[in-house]
Scaffold this motif. Structure first.
Motif, PDB file in Angstrom:
ATOM      1  N   ALA A  53      11.808 -27.247  -8.942  1.00 15.69           N
ATOM      2  CA  ALA A  53      12.872 -27.299  -9.947  1.00 15.69           C
ATOM      3  C   ALA A  53      12.650 -28.457 -10.915  1.00 15.69           C
ATOM      4  O   ALA A  53      12.845 -28.311 -12.129  1.00 15.69           O
ATOM      5  CB  ALA A  53      14.228 -27.433  -9.253  1.00 15.69           C
ATOM      6  N   GLN A  56      10.072 -27.676 -13.422  1.00 11.70           N
ATOM      7  CA  GLN A  56      10.608 -26.799 -14.463  1.00 11.70           C
ATOM      8  C   GLN A  56      11.326 -27.620 -15.529  1.00 11.70           C
ATOM      9  O   GLN A  56      11.179 -27.382 -16.736  1.00 11.70           O
ATOM     10  CB  GLN A  56      11.572 -25.785 -13.834  1.00 11.70           C
ATOM     11  N   ALA A 188      18.379 -26.520 -12.412  1.00 13.59           N
ATOM     12  CA  ALA A 188      17.132 -25.753 -12.276  1.00 13.59           C
ATOM     13  C   ALA A 188      16.996 -25.195 -10.863  1.00 13.59           C
ATOM     14  O   ALA A 188      16.450 -24.106 -10.663  1.00 13.59           O
ATOM     15  CB  ALA A 188      15.940 -26.640 -12.617  1.00 13.59           C
ATOM     16  N   ARG A 190      19.361 -24.108  -9.051  1.00 16.47           N
ATOM     17  CA  ARG A 190      20.222 -22.935  -8.920  1.00 16.47           C
ATOM     18  C   ARG A 190      19.668 -21.722  -9.657  1.00 16.47           C
ATOM     19  O   ARG A 190      20.138 -20.597  -9.476  1.00 16.47           O
ATOM     20  CB  ARG A 190      21.624 -23.267  -9.449  1.00 16.47           C
ATOM     21  N   SER A 191      18.655 -21.976 -10.499  1.00 17.31           N
ATOM     22  CA  SER A 191      18.063 -20.882 -11.253  1.00 17.31           C
ATOM     23  C   SER A 191      17.332 -19.932 -10.308  1.00 17.31           C
ATOM     24  O   SER A 191      16.700 -20.338  -9.343  1.00 17.31           O
ATOM     25  CB  SER A 191      17.092 -21.441 -12.292  1.00 17.31           C
ATOM     26  N   THR A 192      17.444 -18.653 -10.599  1.00 16.79           N
ATOM     27  CA  THR A 192      16.776 -17.668  -9.732  1.00 16.79           C
ATOM     28  C   THR A 192      15.285 -17.597  -9.986  1.00 16.79           C
ATOM     29  O   THR A 192      14.510 -17.190  -9.125  1.00 16.79           O
ATOM     30  CB  THR A 192      17.372 -16.272  -9.962  1.00 16.79           C
ATOM     31  N   SER A 193      14.846 -17.999 -11.199  1.00 19.88           N
ATOM     32  CA  SER A 193      13.411 -17.923 -11.504  1.00 19.88           C
ATOM     33  C   SER A 193      12.692 -19.080 -10.864  1.00 19.88           C
ATOM     34  O   SER A 193      13.163 -20.200 -10.876  1.00 19.88           O
ATOM     35  CB  SER A 193      13.185 -17.955 -13.016  1.00 19.88           C
ATOM     36  N   ASP A 218       5.372 -20.462 -17.398  1.00 17.50           N
ATOM     37  CA  ASP A 218       6.003 -20.498 -16.077  1.00 17.50           C
ATOM     38  C   ASP A 218       4.966 -20.627 -14.969  1.00 17.50           C
ATOM     39  O   ASP A 218       5.022 -19.942 -13.948  1.00 17.50           O
ATOM     40  CB  ASP A 218       6.850 -19.245 -15.871  1.00 17.50           C
TER      41      ASP A 218
END
Length: 611
Positions: A53, A56, A188, A190-193, A218
């Motif tokens: 995360a 990211q 980040a 909590r982001s699913t990606s 990504d």
């Protein structure tokens, strides 16, 4: 045996990169606690997820391979996460001491030009004043309490005097416009990606004008051996700031050497006490890389406090500790008084930064029933180059023998200045220590002249330390320092830096700063002053003048007033003569002060004794 041959062959294969180090630990020990921060726990799987995360977030701020990210943090989970997130992108961690003087921090920031600065809230003022963050840098604030247990965070919010005082130590006001690192990483997470790791080690563009393209990819970059993993500051012999780049290969070599040196450590079962600062090479290597290579649980403390250490050991017994001698001595005394069996699980300890008194070693081994050995290193060696064996062959009071895969030479410093191929001095005689090995750096950042002064042809590093090698067993003992470095409580203090700050003080004509023996700290800093006629400068006034100009641990603990300073024929102040005068019966008017920090909050590795 000749100096051209390794004393001990390196038989452990270095891991490929820091990224692979963490991914391996997360796959092999996903549910094992990786970090215990004052009771708040992160497993290896959770740590790897936070690193992903955080990477990211950094990509969204345009960080990619070859970029630099400044980290100005005490020991904390955020520090560990930032280190691995930055290096996973092929970027460089530029470490800073959050307790350093503001101008020192700003000077280092200007030198490396970080794209992003991650700063403890208390360090923000040093970063933001005078544009220290650098033009175009993004500054993100780090809240240390965010990594603490929820109960602790709630207690800190209570309207009590003690809670307010503690909160003020940990937190500070964040200026408008400065983002939150902790909230960004949480969002980040909590982001699913999730970013995908590119196993083909594809290089991403390093063009600073393409941050959006990087984010769209990504993809995490897999660092290559030659990538610069960290930049660590060092003052060198003069105190002039220089930055030491250490590559992935340097770091992984020192990890492999450590694995071979302490074969008794059990993978996935050890608990490391992480009290040395991560922003110095000693703490960085032992905690951020070596501990992870062993799947160890790290009990991370923001600073060394005896009561805090004892409480953490009661909660989660430690089995391994790297520290400086004053830390070991104080901990052994406190733990023995509290519970004679408290330290018995501590089977191994490594001491660095200053000479280990054999009596301190004996007290430690009596308290723990385990072993403590002394090592030697420098920031430029990632940092460890020599060490004592973990066994009956160890010789307290010596630096030990070369680490696996490491060669040394002992040479006449004057002859090698003229001829790098000058022969070694005979064993038993004093000479300058030279080191060669896979952990040795390749030169200072943007400083070719300074690099040429310490690196001889073939990659031999001039340490500047004078040693004597035993002709019978090859053990190396420190004889003296060519550098006039002061080591106090594990901190490296450069006299030139302190003297420059003192010279601007009204009433001071001249100054010499030296270290005098101190049984608890190794040395303490003393200023010898020559004053203008009629001027009055005492210790309190000097300390007030130096506040904010030098680091707290570099502030003199005593002032001596002299009529003049001994000089060479060329007019250079002879610090050695000053030191001799202050130790002798002719010392001038001492004005002693109580130490402001009887024990450092950080260990100092570098230069002289390990790091």
């Amino acid at each position: 045996m000749t100096s051209a041959e390794p004393l001990i062959p390196l038989t452990v294969t270095p891991a490929g990169s820091t990224t692979e180090l963490l991914s391996h630990a997360a796959r092999r020990w996903p549910d094992r606690v990786a970090i215990d921060f004052l009771g708040a726990e992160l497993t290896y799987a959770e740590l790897a997820a936070q690193v992903s995360a955080a990477a990211q977030v950094l990509r969204e701020h345009g960080v990619g391979p070859g970029d630099r990210v400044a980290v100005i943090l005490p020991n904390s989970p955020q520090h560990v996460v930032a280190f691995y997130a930055i290096t996973s992108l092929g970027a460089t961690v530029a470490e800073h001491n959050p307790l350093a003087a503001p101008e020192e921090i700003r000077a280092q920031l200007r030198m490396h030009g970080a794209r992003v600065v991650l700063a403890w809230e208390h360090s923000l003022a040093a970063v933001l004043e005078g544009g220290g963050g650098g033009s175009g840098s993004t500054v993100l604030a780090v809240d240390l309490t965010a990594g603490m247990p929820r109960r602790t965070r709630l207690l800190l919010r209570l309207p009590l005097k003690a809670a307010r005082a503690k909160r003020a130590q940990l937190r500070a006001t964040v200026p408008p416009g400065v983002g939150s690192w902790d909230r960004s990483v949480a969002a980040a997470s909590r982001s699913t990606s999730r970013p995908r790791v590119n196993r083909a080690t594809a290089r991403l563009s390093t063009t600073r004008s393409e941050p959006a393209a990087r984010t769209a990819e990504d993809v995490l970059h897999t660092p290559s051996p030659g990538d610069v993993a960290v930049l660590l500051p060092t003052g060198g012999t003069t105190g002039t700031p220089k930055l030491v780049p250490l590559t992935q290969a340097n770091l992984m070599a020192n990890v492999a050497q450590g694995q071979q040196w302490v074969p008794g450590l059990r993978e996935g079962e050890e608990t490391f006490g992480a009290v040395l600062p991560f922003f110095h090479a000693f703490g960085m290597t032992l905690s951020l890389t070596f501990a992870v290579s062993k799947g160890a649980t790290q009990v991370v403390l923001p600073n060394f406090d005896v009561d805090m250490v004892v409480a953490s050991i009661r909660r989660r017994p430690w089995t391994f500790l790297a520290g400086v001698p004053p830390m070991l001595d104080r901990l052994a005394a406190a733990a023995t008084a509290a519970d004679p069996t408290l330290l018995r699980p501590l089977r191994y300890a490594i001491s660095g930064a200053m000479s280990l008194d054999p009596k301190v070693a004996q007290r430690w081994e009596e308290a723990t029933g385990g072993l403590v050995i002394e090592g030697y290193g420098m920031t430029e060696c990632s940092p460890v180059a020599l060490g004592n064996p973990f066994g009956p062959e160890r010789r307290p009071g010596t630096l030990g023998v070369p680490f696996p895969g490491t060669r040394i030479r002992v040479v006449d410093p004057d002859l090698v200045e003229e001829d790098p191929d000058a022969p070694d001095v005979p064993d038993g005689e004093v000479g300058e220590l030279l080191v060669h090995g896979p952990q040795v750096f390749g030169g200072y950042l943007d400083a070719p002249e300074e690099s040429a002064e310490v690196l001889l042809p073939g990659g031999w590093l001039r340490t500047g330390d004078l040693v004597r090698r035993d002709p019978d067993d090859g053990f190396v003992a420190l004889a003296d320092r060519r550098k006039e470095l002061i080591i106090s409580g594990g901190f490296n203090i450069y006299p030139t830096q302190v003297e420059e700050a003192v010279r601007g003080m009204p009433g001071v004509v001249d100054v010499a700063v030296v270290g005098l023996p101190d049984t608890s700290l190794g040395e303490h800093v003393v200023a010898a002053l020559v004053l203008e006629q009629g001027a009055a400068v005492d210790l309190a006034a000097l300390r007030e003048w130096l506040h904010g100009r030098v680091s707290r641990y570099a502030v003199p603990r005593a002032v001596h007033l002299l009529e003049d300073l001994p000089r060479s024929q060329l007019g250079k102040v002879l610090r050695r003569r000053v030191r001799e005068r202050l130790l002798g019966p002719q010392a001038g008017q001492p004005q002693e002060g109580q130490p402001q920090e009887s024990q450092p909050q950080e260990g100092q590795p570098q230069e002289g004794q390990p790091e």
